[in-house]
Design a protein around this motif. Structure first.
Motif, PDB file in Angstrom:
ATOM      1  N   GLU A   1      -9.875 -29.923  -2.157  1.00  0.00           N
ATOM      2  CA  GLU A   1     -10.226 -29.899  -3.561  1.00  0.00           C
ATOM      3  C   GLU A   1     -10.299 -31.631  -3.722  1.00  0.00           C
ATOM      4  OE1 GLU A   1      -7.884 -29.793  -8.037  1.00  0.00           O
ATOM      5  OE2 GLU A   1      -7.296 -28.585  -6.418  1.00  0.00           O
ATOM      6  N   LYS A   2      -9.475 -32.161  -2.990  1.00  0.00           N
ATOM      7  CA  LYS A   2      -9.749 -33.686  -3.002  1.00  0.00           C
ATOM      8  C   LYS A   2     -11.041 -34.043  -2.282  1.00  0.00           C
ATOM      9  CE  LYS A   2      -7.573 -37.872  -0.888  1.00  0.00           C
ATOM     10  NZ  LYS A   2      -6.532 -38.240  -0.011  1.00  0.00           N
ATOM     11  N   TYR A   3     -11.553 -33.463  -1.401  1.00  0.00           N
ATOM     12  CA  TYR A   3     -12.918 -34.111  -0.738  1.00  0.00           C
ATOM     13  C   TYR A   3     -14.033 -33.211  -0.970  1.00  0.00           C
ATOM     14  CZ  TYR A   3      -9.941 -36.984   2.154  1.00  0.00           C
ATOM     15  OH  TYR A   3      -8.835 -38.018   2.649  1.00  0.00           O
ATOM     16  N   ASP A   4     -13.692 -32.106  -2.124  1.00  0.00           N
ATOM     17  CA  ASP A   4     -14.937 -31.365  -2.453  1.00  0.00           C
ATOM     18  C   ASP A   4     -15.610 -30.457  -1.111  1.00  0.00           C
ATOM     19  OD1 ASP A   4     -16.554 -29.863  -3.938  1.00  0.00           O
ATOM     20  OD2 ASP A   4     -18.139 -31.393  -4.022  1.00  0.00           O
ATOM     21  N   ALA A   5     -14.586 -30.077  -0.232  1.00  0.00           N
ATOM     22  CA  ALA A   5     -14.715 -29.348   0.866  1.00  0.00           C
ATOM     23  C   ALA A   5     -14.424 -28.202   0.823  1.00  0.00           C
ATOM     24  CB  ALA A   5     -14.111 -30.262   1.939  1.00  0.00           C
ATOM     25  N   LYS A   6     -15.016 -27.319   1.718  1.00  0.00           N
ATOM     26  CA  LYS A   6     -14.696 -25.865   1.896  1.00  0.00           C
ATOM     27  C   LYS A   6     -13.383 -25.713   2.963  1.00  0.00           C
ATOM     28  CE  LYS A   6     -17.948 -24.212   5.499  1.00  0.00           C
ATOM     29  NZ  LYS A   6     -19.258 -23.399   5.793  1.00  0.00           N
ATOM     30  N   VAL A   7     -12.831 -24.670   2.904  1.00  0.00           N
ATOM     31  CA  VAL A   7     -11.599 -24.249   3.536  1.00  0.00           C
ATOM     32  C   VAL A   7     -12.036 -23.511   4.607  1.00  0.00           C
ATOM     33  CG1 VAL A   7      -9.312 -23.192   3.896  1.00  0.00           C
ATOM     34  CG2 VAL A   7      -9.751 -24.775   1.892  1.00  0.00           C
ATOM     35  N   LEU A   8     -12.006 -23.396   5.844  1.00  0.00           N
ATOM     36  CA  LEU A   8     -12.275 -22.505   6.859  1.00  0.00           C
ATOM     37  C   LEU A   8     -11.037 -22.117   7.636  1.00  0.00           C
ATOM     38  CD1 LEU A   8     -14.390 -20.957   8.624  1.00  0.00           C
ATOM     39  CD2 LEU A   8     -14.227 -22.999  10.137  1.00  0.00           C
ATOM     40  N   PRO A   9     -10.446 -20.799   7.359  1.00  0.00           N
ATOM     41  CA  PRO A   9      -9.282 -20.320   8.214  1.00  0.00           C
ATOM     42  C   PRO A   9      -9.631 -19.768   9.440  1.00  0.00           C
ATOM     43  CG  PRO A   9      -9.202 -19.637   5.797  1.00  0.00           C
ATOM     44  CD  PRO A   9     -10.709 -20.112   6.262  1.00  0.00           C
ATOM     45  N   VAL A  10      -9.043 -20.099  10.427  1.00  0.00           N
ATOM     46  CA  VAL A  10      -9.446 -19.831  11.757  1.00  0.00           C
ATOM     47  C   VAL A  10      -8.107 -19.177  12.354  1.00  0.00           C
ATOM     48  CG1 VAL A  10      -9.999 -20.723  14.287  1.00  0.00           C
ATOM     49  CG2 VAL A  10     -10.791 -21.741  12.253  1.00  0.00           C
ATOM     50  N   GLN A  11      -8.648 -17.790  13.141  1.00  0.00           N
ATOM     51  CA  GLN A  11      -7.553 -17.093  13.870  1.00  0.00           C
ATOM     52  C   GLN A  11      -6.756 -18.053  14.812  1.00  0.00           C
ATOM     53  OE1 GLN A  11      -6.725 -15.274  17.001  1.00  0.00           O
ATOM     54  NE2 GLN A  11      -4.825 -14.750  16.188  1.00  0.00           N
ATOM     55  N   HIS A  12      -5.465 -17.833  15.036  1.00  0.00           N
ATOM     56  CA  HIS A  12      -4.784 -18.861  15.675  1.00  0.00           C
ATOM     57  C   HIS A  12      -5.305 -18.582  17.371  1.00  0.00           C
ATOM     58  CE1 HIS A  12      -0.771 -20.736  16.716  1.00  0.00           C
ATOM     59  NE2 HIS A  12      -0.863 -19.954  17.892  1.00  0.00           N
ATOM     60  N   HIS A  13      -5.375 -17.501  17.859  1.00  0.00           N
ATOM     61  CA  HIS A  13      -5.691 -17.212  19.309  1.00  0.00           C
ATOM     62  C   HIS A  13      -7.198 -17.946  19.736  1.00  0.00           C
ATOM     63  CE1 HIS A  13      -1.945 -14.790  18.587  1.00  0.00           C
ATOM     64  NE2 HIS A  13      -1.631 -15.542  19.621  1.00  0.00           N
ATOM     65  N   HIS A  14      -7.955 -17.742  18.594  1.00  0.00           N
ATOM     66  CA  HIS A  14      -9.255 -17.912  18.592  1.00  0.00           C
ATOM     67  C   HIS A  14      -9.351 -19.452  18.863  1.00  0.00           C
ATOM     68  CE1 HIS A  14     -13.503 -18.231  16.915  1.00  0.00           C
ATOM     69  NE2 HIS A  14     -13.646 -18.216  18.226  1.00  0.00           N
TER      70      HIS A  14
ATOM     71  N   ILE B   1     -12.307 -28.427   5.773  1.00  0.00           N
ATOM     72  CA  ILE B   1     -10.955 -28.425   6.014  1.00  0.00           C
ATOM     73  C   ILE B   1     -10.675 -27.094   6.799  1.00  0.00           C
ATOM     74  CG2 ILE B   1      -8.668 -29.121   5.290  1.00  0.00           C
ATOM     75  CD1 ILE B   1     -10.719 -31.008   4.691  1.00  0.00           C
ATOM     76  N   ALA B   2     -10.388 -27.182   8.148  1.00  0.00           N
ATOM     77  CA  ALA B   2      -9.981 -25.896   8.853  1.00  0.00           C
ATOM     78  C   ALA B   2      -8.342 -25.893   8.950  1.00  0.00           C
ATOM     79  CB  ALA B   2     -10.633 -26.248  10.282  1.00  0.00           C
ATOM     80  N   CYS B   3      -7.887 -24.612   8.914  1.00  0.00           N
ATOM     81  CA  CYS B   3      -6.614 -24.612   8.961  1.00  0.00           C
ATOM     82  C   CYS B   3      -6.290 -22.920   9.667  1.00  0.00           C
ATOM     83  CB  CYS B   3      -5.975 -24.406   7.706  1.00  0.00           C
ATOM     84  SG  CYS B   3      -6.665 -23.067   6.612  1.00  0.00           S
ATOM     85  N   ASP B   4      -4.854 -22.668   9.940  1.00  0.00           N
ATOM     86  CA  ASP B   4      -4.605 -21.224  10.460  1.00  0.00           C
ATOM     87  C   ASP B   4      -4.854 -20.126   9.549  1.00  0.00           C
ATOM     88  OD1 ASP B   4      -2.901 -20.503  13.096  1.00  0.00           O
ATOM     89  OD2 ASP B   4      -2.350 -19.011  11.392  1.00  0.00           O
ATOM     90  N   MET B   5      -4.953 -18.726   9.804  1.00  0.00           N
ATOM     91  CA  MET B   5      -5.275 -17.958   9.061  1.00  0.00           C
ATOM     92  C   MET B   5      -4.052 -17.316   8.302  1.00  0.00           C
ATOM     93  SD  MET B   5      -7.550 -15.074  11.151  1.00  0.00           S
ATOM     94  CE  MET B   5      -7.446 -13.779   9.715  1.00  0.00           C
ATOM     95  N   HIS B   6      -2.870 -18.049   8.752  1.00  0.00           N
ATOM     96  CA  HIS B   6      -1.485 -17.570   8.051  1.00  0.00           C
ATOM     97  C   HIS B   6      -1.505 -18.060   6.747  1.00  0.00           C
ATOM     98  CE1 HIS B   6       2.530 -16.618   7.394  1.00  0.00           C
ATOM     99  NE2 HIS B   6       2.754 -16.030   8.493  1.00  0.00           N
ATOM    100  N   PRO B   7      -1.360 -17.250   5.674  1.00  0.00           N
ATOM    101  CA  PRO B   7      -1.535 -17.659   4.152  1.00  0.00           C
ATOM    102  C   PRO B   7      -0.404 -18.438   3.929  1.00  0.00           C
ATOM    103  CG  PRO B   7      -1.069 -15.158   4.302  1.00  0.00           C
ATOM    104  CD  PRO B   7      -1.267 -15.765   5.773  1.00  0.00           C
ATOM    105  N   HIS B   8       0.817 -18.444   4.355  1.00  0.00           N
ATOM    106  CA  HIS B   8       2.045 -19.064   4.163  1.00  0.00           C
ATOM    107  C   HIS B   8       2.565 -20.394   4.676  1.00  0.00           C
ATOM    108  CE1 HIS B   8       2.601 -15.441   1.339  1.00  0.00           C
ATOM    109  NE2 HIS B   8       2.698 -14.699   2.408  1.00  0.00           N
ATOM    110  N   PHE B   9       1.718 -20.760   5.566  1.00  0.00           N
ATOM    111  CA  PHE B   9       1.850 -22.003   6.394  1.00  0.00           C
ATOM    112  C   PHE B   9       1.883 -23.120   5.556  1.00  0.00           C
ATOM    113  CE2 PHE B   9       0.820 -20.747  11.047  1.00  0.00           C
ATOM    114  CZ  PHE B   9       1.978 -20.041  11.345  1.00  0.00           C
ATOM    115  N   PHE B  10       2.509 -24.185   5.684  1.00  0.00           N
ATOM    116  CA  PHE B  10       2.364 -25.113   4.646  1.00  0.00           C
ATOM    117  C   PHE B  10       1.083 -26.048   5.070  1.00  0.00           C
ATOM    118  CE2 PHE B  10       6.997 -24.609   4.129  1.00  0.00           C
ATOM    119  CZ  PHE B  10       7.226 -24.915   2.857  1.00  0.00           C
TER     120      PHE B  10
END
Length: 746
Positions: free
Chosen positions: A471-484, A452-461
């Motif tokens: 947690e639902k899919y037993d997957a890992k989270v990958l935060p990605v820098q916005h401009h990258h 599950i990829a998402c933005d690096m901002h910790p407070h985004f919904f």
């Protein structure tokens, strides 16, 4: 005798593909069958002309069909005696896609205008060449029982057409007529009006200056007469949208040409069967009140795309209507009759067909004759993108940033970006995101995920949602820098492994925890390196400095005496100015930013073009429109120190020229050019250092045509190749795609 099994993937469901196969096979005297298998179409053929069939197959497709891959296998003969279209199966798990909603075709339009035709004035006319797809589908294979049309059993006449392979309505899942299909009704307030012509009555009420809600194919529009200043202002008041430009729908191309300039590419796009809103420059004969598109030199225009739109124009005598999404700013469009009827409109034109997948209008702008999506939605979603790199076998959900959100689902080398979702810090929009994700999973038949990829901002919904899904899919989270993520979406457009990228926008959470938005990045698919940026500036009050950019101007200039000349733009005048400088000195509630958007907003205040943001990008957009009318060439120099562009000196020069009496438009253009040339020069130095020839531009700032042109010319003049978005959004709508590609590479 030759026997072949053929599997085709692409846009091959709901587009008349199976009857096309039937006609082609019978024309070549082949036996066998064709059927849908979930996300692929299976073809079995036997006969001497099997090879000729395979040769002709991709060359003679129906108007909206598209083949992405063909797999051919020699098989044993079964001695079929004819060629048949079989019922759909559900045994294949490959990747394919349902076509997007597209505009009514010429044949269906002719029928609703022909008094002798049984579908005369019927507002839901469709066939396999046109009409809704994505907005009515619940799951695949794409058959009527899995769409919202299942509630409307076909009458005998429609059933004959539906079952006849040579008819253009053969298995057209959205087909119907006035005897068996959806019906329209009109309400005044909560009261239904008894009339045989709801659309005609709606046209009358628009002529009277009323606000009409129209439930359409994938959502609801609020509509008023585009020439009626009073009606437009009343709509603004009810929506609490004081300044944001309203899009319009014109009767035909000739009407558009009366008030806007169009290039050949713009004509081709606005008249295409996708029918997006196209941002056009106003011409000298522009007849509409200033309230329609206040402070801007351009206007968003689309042509009719549904039967009900054409009937609305046919019934009335107005050639252009305001046609804006029926929603509270930041929230999703209304799609349920009860909320539409209870809305801010005077009258409601609704129907009894469910909208299963809400889908807003797409928005496109051409910059120097190059297409760029501002919003990729109706007419394009859920058509996928190909990932142009070798990828891993993970299945990915990418959730995008927080504003102008799309999400993407990726499997193999295919990524499915969603329709426009919007501002996910609004609870209703976050709910819409979750529903749209579930719908896309059903359509793509991808239900297990590894990343599950998402933005690096910790407070985004969306970031919080990523951890819930992990947690639902037993997957890992990958935060990605916005401009990258921005950069990788751009690189994928052109299949580049690495490039230097100018990422210029309003805000993106930086890897150092500050707010970025004027960055020079070395980008490859796996990583990035920040090589240069705009001067870091302080933001007094954080988001307050975004909404009220005079605060940002005070910080950038750092000159209390000079800022007092702009005291009228501070709610509490000089008292507020003093407090801002105390705040800057103390460092309390003061963030840091390299945002290009904040610099341009400050420039708009300095030139008294705009001083408060009532919608996303307002001040920068008004600055662009001001600069558009420049007549004299002024030059503002730029200074680069320690790989940073000195934006304070640019703003000081802007204020100096303006205070000395130079024309506002001329100074606006000079200020924009200084920022653009500075960014381009930073990128050129980075490219020279890295020995890279390609320099790309991404981020919302590059919707600005003048800035894009200046950057492009400076880069090309120095011997480098300029790369821009051609098939994706320059803004945040492409972030989820970039996130998904990065997740598929790491």
């Amino acid at each position: 005798m030759k026997a072949r099994k053929i599997l085709t993937q692409g846009i091959v469901q709901g587009v008349g593909f199976r009857p096309y196969i039937y006609r082609l096979a019978t024309d070549l005297n082949l036996n066998g069958y064709v059927r849908n298998l979930g996300n692929v179409v299976e073809i079995i053929i036997e006969g001497e002309n099997a090879d000729l069939f395979i040769e002709r197959l991709p060359r003679e497709l129906p108007p909206i069909a598209k083949i992405d891959s063909i797999i051919v296998e020699e098989i044993s003969e079964n001695n079929y005696t004819d060629f048949k279209i079989l019922e759909s199966g559900d045994s294949y798990s490959g990747v394919s896609v349902i076509p997007p909603d597209i505009a009514i075709c010429d044949k269906c339009l002719e029928e609703i205008r022909n008094p002798k035709d049984r579908r005369f004035k019927y507002p839901f006319n469709a066939c396999t060449d046109c009409g809704p797809r994505f907005t009515v589908i619940e799951s695949v294979p794409y058959d009527r029982i899995r769409t919202s049309m299942d509630e409307f059993p076909l009458c005998d006449d429609c059933l004959i057409e539906y079952r006849e392979p040579l008819n253009r309505r053969y298995h057209g899942e959205a087909i119907c007529c006035g005897d068996c299909g959806p019906q329209m009704a009109i309400y005044e307030g909560q009261n239904k009006i008894d009339t045989n012509n709801p659309i005609g009555l709606g046209a009358e009420k628009l002529k009277e200056g009323k606000i009409l809600a129209i439930k359409g194919i994938g959502g609801t529009h609020l509509v008023v007469d585009a020439y009626n200043d009073e009606a437009i202002k009343e709509l603004r008041n009810r929506l609490n949208r004081p300044n944001q430009a309203f899009a319009v729908m014109a009767k035909d191309l000739k009407s558009v040409q009366n008030y806007a300039e169009l290039s050949e590419k713009e004509i081709e796009t606005i008249t295409s069967n996708k029918r997006p809103i196209v941002i056009l420059k106003k011409n000298d004969y522009y007849p509409f009140p200033d309230s329609l598109s206040p402070g801007l030199h351009n206007i968003g225009v689309m042509l009719p795309y549904s039967p009900m739109h054409y009937l609305l124009f046919d019934e009335g005598d107005i050639d252009t209507y305001v046609m804006t999404s029926a929603n509270i700013p930041g929230e999703p469009m209304m799609i349920k009759n009860e909320e539409i009827i209870g809305g801010v409109n005077d009258y409601s034109l609704v129907h009894n067909r469910k909208i299963l997948n809400r889908c807003d209008d797409s928005v496109i702008r051409f910059r120097n004759n190059e297409l760029s999506f501002i919003r990729r939605s109706r007419g394009y979603t859920p058509e996928p993108y190909t990932i142009n790199y070798e990828v891993n076998d993970s299945k990915v959900i990418a959730l995008g940033p927080e504003l102008d959100v799309t999400f993407s689902i990726a499997k193999d080398n295919i990524a499915y970006p969603s329709q426009h979702i919007g501002n996910t810090n609004k609870p209703k929009t976050l709910t819409f995101l979750k529903q749209a994700l579930e719908n896309m999973q059903r359509i793509t038949k991808i239900n297990e995920f590894d990343v599950i990829a998402c933005d690096m901002h910790p407070h985004f919904f969306t970031t919080r949602m990523a951890y819930e899904l992990a947690e639902k899919y037993d997957a890992k989270v990958l935060p990605v820098q916005h401009h990258h993520a921005h950069s990788v979406a751009l690189a994928n457009d052109h299949g580049l492994e690495e490039m230097i990228v100018i990422a210029a926008d309003g805000v993106g959470y930086g890897s150092d925890g500050t707010s970025w938005g004027g960055e020079i990045l070395y980008t490859n698919i796996n990583s990035f390196d920040r090589l240069a940026h705009l001067q870091s500036q302080l933001m007094p009050g954080g988001d307050m400095a975004t909404k009220y950019p005079a605060r940002m101007l005070a910080s950038i200039l750092n000159d209390e005496k000079l800022i007092r000349k702009y005291s009228k733009y501070f709610k509490y005048g000089e008292t507020e100015i003093k407090n801002i400088f105390k705040q800057l000195a103390s460092g309390i509630n003061v963030g840091k930013t390299t945002s290009t958007g904040r610099v341009l907003d400050s420039m708009a205040v300095a030139l008294e073009v705009a001083h408060v943001r009532t919608y996303e990008g307002e001040c920068s957009m008004k600055l662009e429109s001001c600069a558009y009318y420049a007549t004299n060439d002024l030059e503002i120099p730029f200074i680069i120190e320690d790989n940073a562009l000195n934006t304070t000196e640019i703003l000081k020069e802007v204020v100096k020229l303006y205070q000395n009496g130079e024309k506002k438009a001329d100074v606006a253009r000079a200020g924009q050019n200084a920022v653009a040339k500075g960014l381009a020069e930073l990128a050129i130095r980075a490219a020279d250092k890295k020995c890279i020839e390609e320099i790309g531009a991404t981020g919302g700032v590059f919707y600005n045509e003048a800035i894009t042109d200046t950057v492009k010319n400076h880069i090309i003049d120095n011997g480098y190749e300029f790369i821009q978005h051609t098939n994706t959004c320059a803004g945040d709508g492409s972030v989820s795609l970039g996130q998904a590609i990065i997740a598929k590479k790491i």
